[in-house]
Motif scaffolding. Structure first.
Motif, PDB file in Angstrom:
ATOM      1  N   ALA A  83       0.733  -1.170   0.100  1.00 52.57           N
ATOM      2  CA  ALA A  83      -0.066  -0.051   0.017  1.00 52.57           C
ATOM      3  C   ALA A  83       0.856   1.260   0.140  1.00 52.57           C
ATOM      4  O   ALA A  83       0.473   2.250  -0.671  1.00 52.57           O
ATOM      5  N   GLU A  84       1.953   1.214   0.629  1.00 52.44           N
ATOM      6  CA  GLU A  84       2.986   2.179   0.839  1.00 52.44           C
ATOM      7  C   GLU A  84       3.483   2.553  -0.398  1.00 52.44           C
ATOM      8  O   GLU A  84       3.621   3.646  -0.936  1.00 52.44           O
ATOM      9  N   LYS A  85       3.899   1.352  -1.170  1.00 53.88           N
ATOM     10  CA  LYS A  85       4.530   1.522  -2.424  1.00 53.88           C
ATOM     11  C   LYS A  85       3.526   2.079  -3.455  1.00 53.88           C
ATOM     12  O   LYS A  85       3.998   2.895  -4.159  1.00 53.88           O
ATOM     13  N   LYS A  86       2.199   1.700  -3.523  1.00 48.95           N
ATOM     14  CA  LYS A  86       1.264   2.087  -4.235  1.00 48.95           C
ATOM     15  C   LYS A  86       1.031   3.484  -3.886  1.00 48.95           C
ATOM     16  O   LYS A  86       0.757   4.476  -5.049  1.00 48.95           O
ATOM     17  N   ALA A  87       1.063   3.812  -2.807  1.00 47.17           N
ATOM     18  CA  ALA A  87       0.688   5.244  -2.553  1.00 47.17           C
ATOM     19  C   ALA A  87       1.915   6.305  -3.066  1.00 47.17           C
ATOM     20  O   ALA A  87       1.711   7.300  -3.415  1.00 47.17           O
ATOM     21  N   ARG A  88       3.359   5.631  -2.770  1.00 46.93           N
ATOM     22  CA  ARG A  88       4.274   6.298  -3.276  1.00 46.93           C
ATOM     23  C   ARG A  88       4.359   6.607  -4.794  1.00 46.93           C
ATOM     24  O   ARG A  88       4.410   7.769  -5.244  1.00 46.93           O
ATOM     25  N   GLU A  89       3.862   5.408  -5.319  1.00 46.27           N
ATOM     26  CA  GLU A  89       3.778   5.325  -7.038  1.00 46.27           C
ATOM     27  C   GLU A  89       2.652   6.553  -7.291  1.00 46.27           C
ATOM     28  O   GLU A  89       2.963   7.353  -8.304  1.00 46.27           O
ATOM     29  N   GLU A  90       1.398   6.254  -6.800  1.00 48.74           N
ATOM     30  CA  GLU A  90       0.466   7.498  -7.102  1.00 48.74           C
ATOM     31  C   GLU A  90       0.752   8.804  -6.747  1.00 48.74           C
ATOM     32  O   GLU A  90       0.510   9.904  -7.496  1.00 48.74           O
ATOM     33  N   ALA A  91       1.707   9.097  -5.463  1.00 46.41           N
ATOM     34  CA  ALA A  91       1.838  10.300  -5.431  1.00 46.41           C
ATOM     35  C   ALA A  91       2.938  10.994  -6.363  1.00 46.41           C
ATOM     36  O   ALA A  91       2.953  11.977  -6.655  1.00 46.41           O
ATOM     37  N   ALA A  92       3.850   9.834  -6.717  1.00 43.90           N
ATOM     38  CA  ALA A  92       4.928  10.165  -7.883  1.00 43.90           C
ATOM     39  C   ALA A  92       4.012  10.469  -9.087  1.00 43.90           C
ATOM     40  O   ALA A  92       4.510  11.411  -9.764  1.00 43.90           O
ATOM     41  N   ARG A  93       2.949   9.745  -9.295  1.00 45.42           N
ATOM     42  CA  ARG A  93       2.259  10.095 -10.735  1.00 45.42           C
ATOM     43  C   ARG A  93       1.657  11.304 -10.479  1.00 45.42           C
ATOM     44  O   ARG A  93       1.703  12.064 -11.580  1.00 45.42           O
ATOM     45  N   LYS A  94       1.009  11.620  -9.268  1.00 35.69           N
ATOM     46  CA  LYS A  94       0.382  12.896  -9.146  1.00 35.69           C
ATOM     47  C   LYS A  94       1.258  13.934  -9.280  1.00 35.69           C
ATOM     48  O   LYS A  94       0.866  15.258 -10.073  1.00 35.69           O
ATOM     49  N   GLN A  95       2.379  13.776  -8.688  1.00 37.30           N
ATOM     50  CA  GLN A  95       3.472  14.991  -8.738  1.00 37.30           C
ATOM     51  C   GLN A  95       3.931  15.029 -10.017  1.00 37.30           C
ATOM     52  O   GLN A  95       3.921  16.256 -10.861  1.00 37.30           O
ATOM     53  N   GLN A  96       4.018  14.068 -10.993  1.00 40.65           N
ATOM     54  CA  GLN A  96       4.657  13.938 -12.326  1.00 40.65           C
ATOM     55  C   GLN A  96       3.546  14.628 -13.244  1.00 40.65           C
ATOM     56  O   GLN A  96       3.793  15.582 -14.092  1.00 40.65           O
ATOM     57  N   ARG A  97       2.190  14.360 -13.045  1.00 37.48           N
ATOM     58  CA  ARG A  97       1.092  14.984 -13.608  1.00 37.48           C
ATOM     59  C   ARG A  97       1.046  16.492 -13.251  1.00 37.48           C
ATOM     60  O   ARG A  97       0.901  17.279 -14.273  1.00 37.48           O
ATOM     61  N   ALA A  98       1.225  16.658 -12.088  1.00 36.79           N
ATOM     62  CA  ALA A  98       1.338  18.161 -11.619  1.00 36.79           C
ATOM     63  C   ALA A  98       2.370  19.264 -12.360  1.00 36.79           C
ATOM     64  O   ALA A  98       2.065  20.088 -12.840  1.00 36.79           O
ATOM     65  N   GLU A  99       3.234  18.278 -12.277  1.00 34.95           N
ATOM     66  CA  GLU A  99       4.615  18.752 -13.097  1.00 34.95           C
ATOM     67  C   GLU A  99       4.320  19.275 -14.514  1.00 34.95           C
ATOM     68  O   GLU A  99       4.768  20.189 -15.365  1.00 34.95           O
ATOM     69  N   GLN A 100       3.692  18.115 -15.208  1.00 35.80           N
ATOM     70  CA  GLN A 100       3.454  18.471 -16.477  1.00 35.80           C
ATOM     71  C   GLN A 100       2.414  19.338 -16.869  1.00 35.80           C
ATOM     72  O   GLN A 100       2.483  20.133 -17.756  1.00 35.80           O
ATOM     73  N   GLU A 101       1.285  19.460 -15.934  1.00 40.08           N
ATOM     74  CA  GLU A 101       0.408  20.474 -16.177  1.00 40.08           C
ATOM     75  C   GLU A 101       1.114  22.029 -15.679  1.00 40.08           C
ATOM     76  O   GLU A 101       0.498  22.833 -16.559  1.00 40.08           O
ATOM     77  N   ARG A 102       1.836  21.819 -14.836  1.00 45.70           N
ATOM     78  CA  ARG A 102       2.672  23.307 -14.719  1.00 45.70           C
ATOM     79  C   ARG A 102       3.434  23.682 -15.792  1.00 45.70           C
ATOM     80  O   ARG A 102       3.361  24.753 -16.340  1.00 45.70           O
ATOM     81  N   LYS A 103       4.167  22.843 -16.506  1.00 48.24           N
ATOM     82  CA  LYS A 103       4.999  23.078 -17.468  1.00 48.24           C
ATOM     83  C   LYS A 103       4.056  23.284 -18.692  1.00 48.24           C
ATOM     84  O   LYS A 103       4.193  24.251 -19.670  1.00 48.24           O
ATOM     85  N   ALA A 104       2.968  22.642 -18.925  1.00 49.02           N
ATOM     86  CA  ALA A 104       1.875  23.013 -19.697  1.00 49.02           C
ATOM     87  C   ALA A 104       1.308  24.360 -19.744  1.00 49.02           C
ATOM     88  O   ALA A 104       1.370  25.203 -20.729  1.00 49.02           O
ATOM     89  N   ARG A 105       0.936  24.569 -18.498  1.00 59.52           N
ATOM     90  CA  ARG A 105       0.512  26.010 -18.180  1.00 59.52           C
ATOM     91  C   ARG A 105       1.717  27.210 -18.488  1.00 59.52           C
ATOM     92  O   ARG A 105       1.226  28.197 -19.018  1.00 59.52           O
ATOM     93  N   GLU A 106       2.861  26.698 -18.148  1.00 58.20           N
ATOM     94  CA  GLU A 106       3.823  27.728 -18.445  1.00 58.20           C
ATOM     95  C   GLU A 106       4.230  27.868 -20.047  1.00 58.20           C
ATOM     96  O   GLU A 106       4.304  29.067 -20.412  1.00 58.20           O
ATOM     97  N   ALA A 107       4.132  26.753 -20.568  1.00 54.54           N
ATOM     98  CA  ALA A 107       4.315  26.553 -22.014  1.00 54.54           C
ATOM     99  C   ALA A 107       3.117  27.630 -22.613  1.00 54.54           C
ATOM    100  O   ALA A 107       3.504  28.449 -23.574  1.00 54.54           O
ATOM    101  N   GLU A 108       1.897  27.594 -22.221  1.00 57.82           N
ATOM    102  CA  GLU A 108       0.701  28.336 -22.685  1.00 57.82           C
ATOM    103  C   GLU A 108       0.814  29.561 -22.461  1.00 57.82           C
ATOM    104  O   GLU A 108       0.292  30.535 -23.281  1.00 57.82           O
ATOM    105  N   LYS A 109       1.034  29.800 -21.139  1.00 55.70           N
ATOM    106  CA  LYS A 109       1.636  31.346 -20.815  1.00 55.70           C
ATOM    107  C   LYS A 109       2.678  31.868 -21.770  1.00 55.70           C
ATOM    108  O   LYS A 109       2.287  33.374 -22.193  1.00 55.70           O
ATOM    109  N   LYS A 110       3.664  31.215 -21.979  1.00 59.15           N
ATOM    110  CA  LYS A 110       4.675  31.597 -22.841  1.00 59.15           C
ATOM    111  C   LYS A 110       4.221  31.778 -24.194  1.00 59.15           C
ATOM    112  O   LYS A 110       4.403  32.945 -24.844  1.00 59.15           O
ATOM    113  N   ARG A 111       3.323  31.160 -24.892  1.00 60.59           N
ATOM    114  CA  ARG A 111       2.732  31.046 -26.195  1.00 60.59           C
ATOM    115  C   ARG A 111       1.641  32.251 -26.234  1.00 60.59           C
ATOM    116  O   ARG A 111       1.738  33.178 -27.288  1.00 60.59           O
TER     117      ARG A 111
END
Length: 264
Positions: A83-111
């Motif tokens: 469960a802890e591993k799954k939670a860590r993986e889920e947290a990592a996926r959420k963090q990765q999605r959040a980072e991707q969304e942040r980069k996408a927002r920054e790219a959109e702002k830049k565009r």
């Protein structure tokens, strides 16, 4: 379950029964006067046996329970780790999605910023082009206006020149007529003779001086033309002449004297 907890209760009960038995014997011994000793049935033996049987019957169950608990503990730990591993993986996926969304927002702002910058540059270019075209139109209008004014000025100058020429010619004709009226024809005058005179005048029309500039070849004819001018003495018509016209044409007037009534 701990083995000490299994033996604690029987021991306490056994000790308590022994203590009660000793107290009972002691009290009974002191209070009775019967010399015969009383016989007490040792009940604690039964209790002890009962406790021992309980220990014998519970020991395998306790061991079995301990084995089951350890297995479950390992399973729980494995589940918890998973469960802890799954939670860590889920947290990592959420963090990765959040980072991707942040980069996408920054790219959109830049565009978006780049689009706004391009729009601003395009607006400035259009404004500059409109200003340049407006300035060019105004320049062309000024040039056209200047050309029109220049043409009108030249036209006015031409009109004034023509008017002045006409006025000048009329005054020249008047002066020539007056001179012919005061001319005495010499006997040697012949057709085709002409003399050029320089007449100096003042605005009142008064003749100041007259000289022969170009002779006709006949001295008598030249003197007769000069004397005709002096006889007139004053051309009063010149007093009505515009001053600029007088200064330009009649302050010093060259006149070709060629009478029309000359014969052979």
């Amino acid at each position: 379950m701990n083995w000490r907890s299994l033996y604690t209760a029987p021991i306490i009960i056994s000790v308590s029964l022994h203590t009660l038995l000793v107290l009972a014997v002691t009290i009974g011994w002191e209070s009775t006067s019967d010399p015969e000793p009383r016989v007490f049935k040792p009940r604690y033996v039964e209790a002890t046996l009962v406790e021992l049987k309980a220990q014998d019957t519970q020991e395998p169950a306790q061991q079995k329970t301990n084995v089951i608990d350890l297995t479950k503990k390992r399973e729980l730990e494995a589940q918890r780790a998973a469960a802890e591993k799954k939670a860590r993986e889920e947290a990592a996926r959420k963090q990765q999605r959040a980072e991707q969304e942040r980069k996408a927002r920054e790219a959109e702002k830049k565009r978006e910023a780049e689009r706004k910058k391009q729009q601003q540059l395009e607006a400035e270019r259009r404004a500059e082009e409109a200003a340049r075209q407006q300035a060019e139109r105004e320049r062309q209008e000024r040039v056209a206006q200047q050309r029109l004014e220049e043409a009108m000025r030249k036209e006015e100058q031409q009109r004034q020149a023509e008017l002045a020429a006409a006025q000048t010619q009329s005054y020249v004709n008047m002066i020539s007529s007056r001179i012919e009226q005061n001319w005495s024809r010499p006997p040697s005058a012949r057709r085709g003779m002409q003399v050029e005179l320089l007449i100096q005048l003042v605005p009142t029309g008064q003749v100041v001086n007259v000289t022969v500039v170009k002779s006709s070849g006949n001295a008598a004819f030249d003197r007769s033309a000069e004397q005709a001018v002096r006889r007139v003495d004053r051309f009063t018509e010149l007093q009505q002449m515009p001053p600029e016209l007088f200064e330009r044409n009649f302050r010093q007037l060259k006149l070709v004297f060629n009478p029309k009534d000359l014969r052979l």
